[in-house]
Design a protein around this motif. Structure first.
Motif, PDB file in Angstrom:
ATOM      1  N   HIS A  96       0.850  -1.196   0.000  1.00 20.90           N
ATOM      2  CA  HIS A  96       0.000   0.000   0.000  1.00 20.90           C
ATOM      3  C   HIS A  96       0.887   1.247   0.000  1.00 20.90           C
ATOM      4  O   HIS A  96       2.080   1.177   0.284  1.00 20.90           O
ATOM      5  CB  HIS A  96      -0.927   0.028   1.221  1.00 20.90           C
ATOM      6  CG  HIS A  96      -0.191   0.173   2.514  1.00 20.90           C
ATOM      7  ND1 HIS A  96       0.435  -0.892   3.141  1.00 20.90           N
ATOM      8  CD2 HIS A  96       0.054   1.253   3.298  1.00 20.90           C
ATOM      9  CE1 HIS A  96       1.005  -0.467   4.242  1.00 20.90           C
ATOM     10  NE2 HIS A  96       0.807   0.836   4.364  1.00 20.90           N
ATOM     11  N   ASP A  98       0.815   5.066   1.847  1.00 20.68           N
ATOM     12  CA  ASP A  98       0.131   5.765   2.939  1.00 20.68           C
ATOM     13  C   ASP A  98      -0.650   6.967   2.401  1.00 20.68           C
ATOM     14  O   ASP A  98      -0.267   7.567   1.387  1.00 20.68           O
ATOM     15  CB  ASP A  98       1.149   6.235   3.990  1.00 20.68           C
ATOM     16  CG  ASP A  98       1.830   5.063   4.694  1.00 20.68           C
ATOM     17  OD1 ASP A  98       1.277   3.947   4.662  1.00 20.68           O
ATOM     18  OD2 ASP A  98       2.914   5.278   5.273  1.00 20.68           O
ATOM     19  N   TYR A 153      11.365   6.698   5.603  1.00 22.56           N
ATOM     20  CA  TYR A 153      11.336   6.476   4.149  1.00 22.56           C
ATOM     21  C   TYR A 153      10.259   7.361   3.527  1.00 22.56           C
ATOM     22  O   TYR A 153       9.340   7.809   4.223  1.00 22.56           O
ATOM     23  CB  TYR A 153      11.127   4.989   3.834  1.00 22.56           C
ATOM     24  CG  TYR A 153       9.867   4.380   4.406  1.00 22.56           C
ATOM     25  CD1 TYR A 153       9.812   3.947   5.725  1.00 22.56           C
ATOM     26  CD2 TYR A 153       8.728   4.231   3.630  1.00 22.56           C
ATOM     27  CE1 TYR A 153       8.662   3.391   6.251  1.00 22.56           C
ATOM     28  CE2 TYR A 153       7.570   3.670   4.140  1.00 22.56           C
ATOM     29  CZ  TYR A 153       7.545   3.253   5.452  1.00 22.56           C
ATOM     30  OH  TYR A 153       6.388   2.702   5.965  1.00 22.56           O
ATOM     31  N   HIS A 159       4.845   0.024   0.070  1.00 22.09           N
ATOM     32  CA  HIS A 159       5.511  -0.772   1.108  1.00 22.09           C
ATOM     33  C   HIS A 159       4.555  -1.793   1.701  1.00 22.09           C
ATOM     34  O   HIS A 159       3.340  -1.694   1.520  1.00 22.09           O
ATOM     35  CB  HIS A 159       6.094   0.147   2.201  1.00 22.09           C
ATOM     36  CG  HIS A 159       5.081   1.013   2.860  1.00 22.09           C
ATOM     37  ND1 HIS A 159       4.664   2.222   2.327  1.00 22.09           N
ATOM     38  CD2 HIS A 159       4.348   0.863   4.000  1.00 22.09           C
ATOM     39  CE1 HIS A 159       3.753   2.765   3.103  1.00 22.09           C
ATOM     40  NE2 HIS A 159       3.528   1.955   4.131  1.00 22.09           N
TER      41      HIS A 159
HETATM   42 NI    NI Z   1       1.972   2.118   5.547  1.00 27.68          NI
END
Ligand code: NI
Length: 227
Positions: A96, A98, A153, A159
Motif C-alpha cells: 500500500h 500511505d 522512508y 511498502h
Molecule cells: Ni503504511
C-alpha cells in the motif's frame, strides 16, 4: 532516501515501553483502515488518543526533538502523534501507499505525509517474518531493525509488512510533514549537512571554506523550505 536512525530509544526505554505495551488492550487495526487498506491490513493497534499511546508517543517526540540525525534527515515541520501496532499469528499488511493528507487527531490541523517512520519495539529474534519491505528506485529494500531503532522512508513509496509467523512484532509508526517536500531536494540537503558535520571537528570554526559550505546549505534550505 531511506535512512535508519539507531537508538532513538535506549534499551532501558524499550524495556519500559514493552512493560506497558505488553499489558495494553489492543484493538483490531481494521477499525482505522480505509476502503483499500481493509483488503490487506491484518494487525492490531492501540486506540488513538488512549493514555498509553499519548504518553509513549510524547516520549518518542521528545527524543526525536533532540536527535540531530533525525532533524537533519527529516527537516520536520509537523509530526503526527505516534501510533502503535502489533503483528502476531500471521498478521501482515499488504502492499500500500500511505494516505497523502491526514487530519491530526483532536485538531483541525492537517498534515501532508512526506516521510513515514517505523520505530521498532521488538528485537528481530523475538519474531519471524514482519519485515518492512519498501519499494524504491533500486528495487525492494527489506528492513528489520533492532528494538529502539527507527527507519524513515518517503511516504510516496509502495511498502508492505510480511506475515509474522512466530512471536509478535511491536512498533510505533507515524508520519512527518517536512519543510522540504521533495525527497531529492531533502536528500541533497542531508548529504551536504552530513559532509559539513564531518568536516567540522578537524576545521577551524571560522575557516572561510566551512562558512561558505554552511552558507550554501542555508541558502538552499531557504530556497526549498515551505513553512
Ligand atoms: Ni503504511
Amino acid at each position: 532516501m531511506l535512512i535508519a536512525i539507531d537508538q532513538v530509544l535506549s534499551l532501558d526505554e524499550v524495556r519500559q515501553f514493552r512493560q506497558v505495551l505488553d499489558a495494553a488492550e489492543w484493538e483490531d487495526g481494521l477499525n482505522t483502515a480505509g476502503t483499500l487498506a481493509r483488503a490487506v491490513k491484518r494487525n492490531q493497534q492501540l486506540p488513538d488518543g488512549c493514555d498509553t499511546a499519548v504518553q509513549l508517543g510524547q516520549h518518542i517526540l521528545r527524543r526525536l526533538a533532540a536527535h540531530p540525525l533525525f532533524i537533519s534527515a527529516a527537516l520536520p515541520s509537523k509530526i503526527y502523534p505516534p501510533k502503535f501496532n502489533r503483528y502476531t499469528g500471521g498478521g501482515t499488511y499488504g502492499a500500500h501507499v500511505d494516505s497523502a493528507v491526514m487530519q491530526i487527531p483532536g485538531t483541525q490541523l492537517t498534515l501532508r505525509s512526506d516521510l513515514s517512520a517505523t520505530l521498532f519495539l521488538a528485537e528481530p529474534d523475538e519474531y519471524d517474518g514482519g519485515e518492512l519491505e519498501i519499494e524504491g528506485p533500486f528495487g525492494v529494500q527489506t528492513v528489520k531493525l533492532a528494538a529502539g531503532d527507527m527507519v524513515l522512508y518517503p511516504s510516496s513509496s509502495l511498502h508492505r509488512v510480511t506475515p509474522v509467523t512466530r512471536g509478535a512484532r511491536i512498533a510505533s509508526f507515524f508520519w512527518i510533514e517536512s519543510l522540504v517536500t521533495d525527497d531529492g531536494e531533502r536528500t541533497l540537503l542531508f548529504d551536504l549537512d552530513q559532509a559539513i558535520q564531518e568536516l567540522t571537528p578537524s576545521t577551524d570554526a571560522d575557516d572561510p571554506r566551512l562558512l561558505k559550505l554552511s552558507g550554501i546549505y542555508h541558502n538552499l534550505l531557504r530556497r526549498w523550505a515551505r513553512t
